[in-house]
Structure formats: structure tokens, C-alpha cells
Design a protein around this motif. Structure first.
Motif, PDB file in Angstrom:
ATOM      1  N   VAL A 283      13.713 -71.486  52.867  1.00  0.00           N
ATOM      2  CA  VAL A 283      14.693 -70.585  53.736  1.00  0.00           C
ATOM      3  C   VAL A 283      15.692 -70.995  53.244  1.00  0.00           C
ATOM      4  O   VAL A 283      15.749 -72.874  53.702  1.00  0.00           O
ATOM      5  N   PHE A 284      17.217 -70.787  53.049  1.00  0.00           N
ATOM      6  CA  PHE A 284      18.314 -71.419  53.239  1.00  0.00           C
ATOM      7  C   PHE A 284      19.304 -70.889  54.633  1.00  0.00           C
ATOM      8  O   PHE A 284      18.978 -69.140  55.131  1.00  0.00           O
ATOM      9  N   VAL A 285      19.408 -71.434  55.246  1.00  0.00           N
ATOM     10  CA  VAL A 285      19.820 -70.869  56.915  1.00  0.00           C
ATOM     11  C   VAL A 285      21.297 -71.293  56.825  1.00  0.00           C
ATOM     12  O   VAL A 285      22.127 -71.879  56.332  1.00  0.00           O
ATOM     13  N   LEU A 286      21.784 -69.981  57.232  1.00  0.00           N
ATOM     14  CA  LEU A 286      23.500 -69.887  57.368  1.00  0.00           C
ATOM     15  C   LEU A 286      23.792 -70.954  57.781  1.00  0.00           C
ATOM     16  O   LEU A 286      23.432 -71.432  59.252  1.00  0.00           O
ATOM     17  N   GLY A 287      25.063 -72.158  57.106  1.00  0.00           N
ATOM     18  CA  GLY A 287      25.992 -73.391  58.320  1.00  0.00           C
ATOM     19  C   GLY A 287      26.967 -72.919  58.232  1.00  0.00           C
ATOM     20  O   GLY A 287      27.123 -72.414  58.939  1.00  0.00           O
ATOM     21  N   LEU A 288      27.814 -72.778  57.409  1.00  0.00           N
ATOM     22  CA  LEU A 288      29.110 -72.722  57.078  1.00  0.00           C
ATOM     23  C   LEU A 288      29.590 -72.136  56.031  1.00  0.00           C
ATOM     24  O   LEU A 288      29.287 -71.939  55.071  1.00  0.00           O
ATOM     25  N   THR A 289      29.009 -70.811  56.293  1.00  0.00           N
ATOM     26  CA  THR A 289      29.682 -70.020  55.168  1.00  0.00           C
ATOM     27  C   THR A 289      31.645 -69.641  54.398  1.00  0.00           C
ATOM     28  O   THR A 289      31.449 -70.264  55.117  1.00  0.00           O
ATOM     29  N   SER A 290      31.368 -68.748  52.968  1.00  0.00           N
ATOM     30  CA  SER A 290      32.895 -69.326  53.019  1.00  0.00           C
ATOM     31  C   SER A 290      33.515 -68.080  52.702  1.00  0.00           C
ATOM     32  O   SER A 290      34.813 -68.011  52.473  1.00  0.00           O
ATOM     33  N   ASN A 291      33.372 -67.200  53.618  1.00  0.00           N
ATOM     34  CA  ASN A 291      34.086 -65.956  54.369  1.00  0.00           C
ATOM     35  C   ASN A 291      34.886 -66.517  54.942  1.00  0.00           C
ATOM     36  O   ASN A 291      35.121 -67.973  56.386  1.00  0.00           O
ATOM     37  N   LYS A 292      36.675 -66.286  55.445  1.00  0.00           N
ATOM     38  CA  LYS A 292      37.381 -65.980  56.561  1.00  0.00           C
ATOM     39  C   LYS A 292      37.407 -66.056  57.613  1.00  0.00           C
ATOM     40  O   LYS A 292      37.787 -67.172  58.735  1.00  0.00           O
ATOM     41  N   GLY A 293      35.852 -65.388  58.126  1.00  0.00           N
ATOM     42  CA  GLY A 293      35.738 -65.346  59.802  1.00  0.00           C
ATOM     43  C   GLY A 293      34.467 -66.023  60.202  1.00  0.00           C
ATOM     44  O   GLY A 293      34.322 -66.186  61.420  1.00  0.00           O
ATOM     45  N   ALA A 294      34.199 -67.255  59.025  1.00  0.00           N
ATOM     46  CA  ALA A 294      33.637 -68.402  59.279  1.00  0.00           C
ATOM     47  C   ALA A 294      34.500 -69.120  60.642  1.00  0.00           C
ATOM     48  O   ALA A 294      33.815 -69.957  61.513  1.00  0.00           O
ATOM     49  N   LYS A 295      35.803 -68.794  60.486  1.00  0.00           N
ATOM     50  CA  LYS A 295      35.973 -69.664  61.766  1.00  0.00           C
ATOM     51  C   LYS A 295      36.186 -68.910  63.534  1.00  0.00           C
ATOM     52  O   LYS A 295      35.964 -69.193  64.540  1.00  0.00           O
ATOM     53  N   ASP A 296      36.195 -67.462  63.371  1.00  0.00           N
ATOM     54  CA  ASP A 296      35.832 -66.643  64.754  1.00  0.00           C
ATOM     55  C   ASP A 296      34.467 -68.134  65.273  1.00  0.00           C
ATOM     56  O   ASP A 296      34.835 -67.685  66.366  1.00  0.00           O
ATOM     57  N   PHE A 297      33.619 -67.621  64.753  1.00  0.00           N
ATOM     58  CA  PHE A 297      31.965 -67.913  65.626  1.00  0.00           C
ATOM     59  C   PHE A 297      31.909 -69.454  64.859  1.00  0.00           C
ATOM     60  O   PHE A 297      31.577 -70.635  66.107  1.00  0.00           O
ATOM     61  N   GLU A 298      31.730 -69.516  63.706  1.00  0.00           N
ATOM     62  CA  GLU A 298      30.880 -70.539  63.134  1.00  0.00           C
ATOM     63  C   GLU A 298      31.649 -72.475  63.379  1.00  0.00           C
ATOM     64  O   GLU A 298      31.071 -73.026  63.379  1.00  0.00           O
TER      65      GLU A 298
END
Lengths: 260, 260
Positions: free
Chosen positions: B141-156
Motif C-alpha cells: 500500500v501507499f499511505v497518504l502522507g503529505l498530498t499535493s493539493n492546497k487542502g493539505a494545509k487544513d489538517f495534514e
């Protein structure tokens, strides 16, 4: 529109119970074949037995995907059946979460192709990932807030992430006029009071009673009179010896806890 | 096993490029029908044009689900085709995340029914939700770590949640012998250095260059020589005028950035 449908059926059937159609063929008895055809026959039976005691159905799509495209066909037939013979809203438990153009494709899958009333989605990737769903007409989502599993402590409870999610989602819900609800696990009853203070009137989708060990008494203590709830039971009803009796009993127990 | 297959094909094709089969029928030109049949024909064409320049394929399942069970059939045929005519590993971009028995059903869907090499999953609900996948044979599996979208700032990015996820996942990966990778968005290049220090030798699945605005130069500066990478391009290749040329060019640009 999910919210109106839910309120109507909650009133009509006097029930906050929702039955999870987690139709795992491994648990079927010999009356049903352990394939996609069996899934649809099983669901028909469960719907016939339980529809007067519930305010909706929630198929978890994993148990359909497991059977490939034929499983998805069984889900499509199930959705059609519920819509044809009842007025009950349908929530697909899908826990999808992805960026803009991909979320838009999922939104099309669930609201334009399958035409269900609501789906569950995962907020990890941020608030913008919710937009493509709620911008569609007749759409509604339940966002994962605090889930009912043990793993909730790893990230959701850490630094009160769940509460940050719920506060953000609540702002969205006001803006998008009751198109969003949240998932609140019954097993984490000690946090529910904090949630009720930060969630406006959003509908709570509550899993975790029964097989997962959540107690009805503790749950309602936490809810402290909060009314916009949908309480899910899956295995405890669909795989019981008598689904009709189990649904009726659970509905009545929940109504007692609601003070009715 | 994904990891070995990836290393082999990275070497053989001298490429860290993976092509995202986000086969959105809305973007098809007139050569392909805008339905499930068209999707398979389109994918066949893309695979024929690009297979010698890549180290794998990554269909995003949303674009198949959108077409109901026929879309899932098109995905199944695509997977079969890739496995029959290439040795390239297949990652399904599904971003699934759910509790024990449900995650087990998803794991069956992807590793026993569809038989792909890896899928992406979402860690919101906690580490236990990863177990049902990696406990299966031949799974990854690849687990989502830090994603490439703007929303990454909200919770990640808030309270370094992404880093907590990556540290936890890295411990799991050691225990489960290279069955886990992480998703690291190219657009968040300023955080990549911190990730390389906390991720052991896990493979990074890197989306975000091209359409999403991530720069190859900044990405490789952040990576600072880290080698276990898979760089995804979807729209930039599959909807370009000449997918073969686009794949070849991007492969070569990435190799230049790798210092080859």
C-alpha cells in the motif's frame, strides 16, 4: 435531498435506526448464494424485513467491490430496489477522499450515476476536497469526524484533530444549507459532549453500537438530548436469526433512550 | 510483490515515471467513445505508446466508478491487459480507508479479485486500518502522507500530522518488510527534507508535477538524492497530443534531475 428525507422518515417510522447493508457473503447462511446474485437476494430480504423500523439504509461499498463489477451491479440493483419500494434515504458508506477533479468523478459516480442520497467521505486531504460533492444538486455527505474504531486515538484524537474537522465542517454546513453531516463513533462517548457544542444542527451518523462495543446508555448520556442522529447497526441486524425482530427491538431500545 | 517489481522495472526502463490512467471520458478526443468501451480502448492506446518509458501505471478508480459497473469492467480489462503485455507494476489510486472487517473486504477486492500490485490508502482512521491490507500475501500500500493539493494545509500540515503519519508508517514498513510506501506531494517541496529524514527507504509516490504546479527542480532539491521514488503524471501525458513523446520527454527530464 437527504436532510428532508431523513426528517420525514424519522417521523414516519418513528426511528433513528439505519441498517448497514454490509452484505458480506462469507456470513450468508445457506439460503443465499455467496456471490453477487446472492447479495441482491439477501438485501431484498433484509429490506423487506426491516424497512418499517428504520429511517434509512447504509450499504458499505467494500462488500460489493470485493465481487468486482458484478458486485457493483448488485449494489446498483439494491439501490434501485430501495428507491422503488420505500421512501427511505440511502447513504453509501464509501469513505472517499481525493482532490478536485477526482472528487468530482466520485461525486458523479454516487449522485449522478447511482443517485443515492448521501455518501461518507474522508477529510484527511482538506476542506476543498468536500466541495465537488456538495456543489452538486441533491447531494449530501457525511464527513468522518471521530470514528468508532480503536485506531481513532492515533490521529483523530491526537491534538483534537476530530474537533478541528468538525468545526470546519460545521461552517461549511451553514454555508451549504444542511448538505453535510458528520460521523461520530458511539464508542468514543466521552468526547460527544464536546462535539455537540461545536456541530450546530448537523446530522450525526453514529456507528459502533453492538458488534463494536458501544453502549446505548453511555451514547445517549453523551448526546444529552441532541436529536439529529442516525444510529447504524449492520452485523447485529442483518446476520441475526430474525432481522425483523432485531430491527424492531433495536428501534424500540433506541426510542426508549430517546425518551419516547 | 510491488517493491521488487518496481526496482526491476525502474532499472529495466531506466525510469521513475509512472503514468496515471485517470481516463476521464470528458477529455477524450473523437477517436474514443465516451463510455466504458472507450475507456478500455483509450487505455490500450496509452499503454502501447508509453510502456517503455515508465516504471508502472496508476489508474485512479474514480474515473472508472463514474461509469458504474461497466466502468469497473473497463478497469478489470485494463489491469488484465497491463499484466499480459508488460511486467509493469500497477497501483490503483483508491485512497480507501476503513475499519477492520471493511478494510479486509477492500483488500480482497484489490489483491485477490483485481490482483494489482499496490493501492493507495488513507490513514485518517488510524494505523490498525492498514493491517488488513499488508497482512495479505503479495500486497503493498501507499499511505497518504503529505498530498499535493492546497487542502493539505487544513489538517495534514497542522501540528505536523503528516510527519506523525509518516513516522508511524515507517515503523510498520520495517516490520512488514517493504510492503508500504507513502504519498508525498511535489507541490509541498519545502517539507520533503523532513520526510526523507523520517521515512527509512520507503518508496515515495509523488503526484503534483505538471497540471498541479509542482516544479521538478524544487522537488529534486527537496529529495536531495533520495532514490526510492515514483513520479506520477496523469493529464500531462494521457491527454497530450502525443503521449509517447510526452512520456519520453518527461522520463528524460526526470533522469536529468536524477543526475543520469
Amino acid at each position: 435531498m437527504f436532510y428532508e428525507k431523513y426528517l420525514k422518515m424519522r417521523e414516519k417510522n418513528n426511528s433513528v435506526l439505519i441498517v448497514g447493508l454490509d452484505s458480506d457473503t462469507n456470513k450468508f447462511n445457506s439460503k443465499f448464494s455467496k456471490d453477487a446474485i446472492g447479495i441482491f437476494e439477501f438485501n431484498k430480504y433484509i429490506i423487506e424485513q426491516t424497512n418499517e423500523y428504520v429511517c434509512g439504509y447504509k450499504p458499505n461499498i467494500a462488500f460489493y467491490e470485493k465481487h468486482g463489477y458484478k458486485g457493483i451491479q448488485a449494489l446498483e440493483k439494491t439501490v434501485e430496489y430501495i428507491k422503488k419500494y420505500t421512501e427511505l434515504p440511502i447513504i453509501i458508506d464509501a469513505k472517499r477522499g481525493d482532490i478536485g477533479n477526482t472528487a468530482a468523478a466520485y461525486a458523479e459516480a454516487f449522485f449522478k450515476y447511482l443517485k443515492v442520497d448521501s455518501i461518507t467521505i474522508n477529510p484527511y486531504m482538506g476542506m476543498e476536497t468536500i466541495n465537488p460533492y456538495i456543489e452538486l444538486e441533491n447531494s449530501h455527505v457525511f464527513v468522518l469526524g471521530l470514528t468508532s474504531n480503536k485506531g481513532a486515538k492515533d490521529f483523530e484524537l491526537e491534538n483534537d484533530l476530530y474537533l478541528k474537522v468538525i468545526k470546519n465542517v460545521n461552517e461549511y454546513n451553514k454555508k451549504f444549507k444542511d448538505k453535510i453531516g458528520i460521523v461520530v463513533g458511539a464508542t468514543n462517548d466521552e468526547h460527544i459532549e464536546k462535539i455537540t457544542k461545536n456541530s450546530g444542527n448537523m446530522v450525526y451518523l453514529i456507528p459502533g453500537i453492538g458488534a463494536q462495543g458501544g453502549s446505548i446508555e453511555k451514547l445517549f448520556k453523551g448526546l444529552n438530548g441532541y436529536k439529529n442522529i442516525v444510529i447504524n447497526s449492520s452485523r447485529g441486524i442483518i446476520f441475526s436469526e430474525d432481522p425483523k425482530k432485531s430491527a424492531k427491538e433495536l428501534k424500540e431500545n433506541l426510542n426508549k433512550a430517546r425518551g419516547l
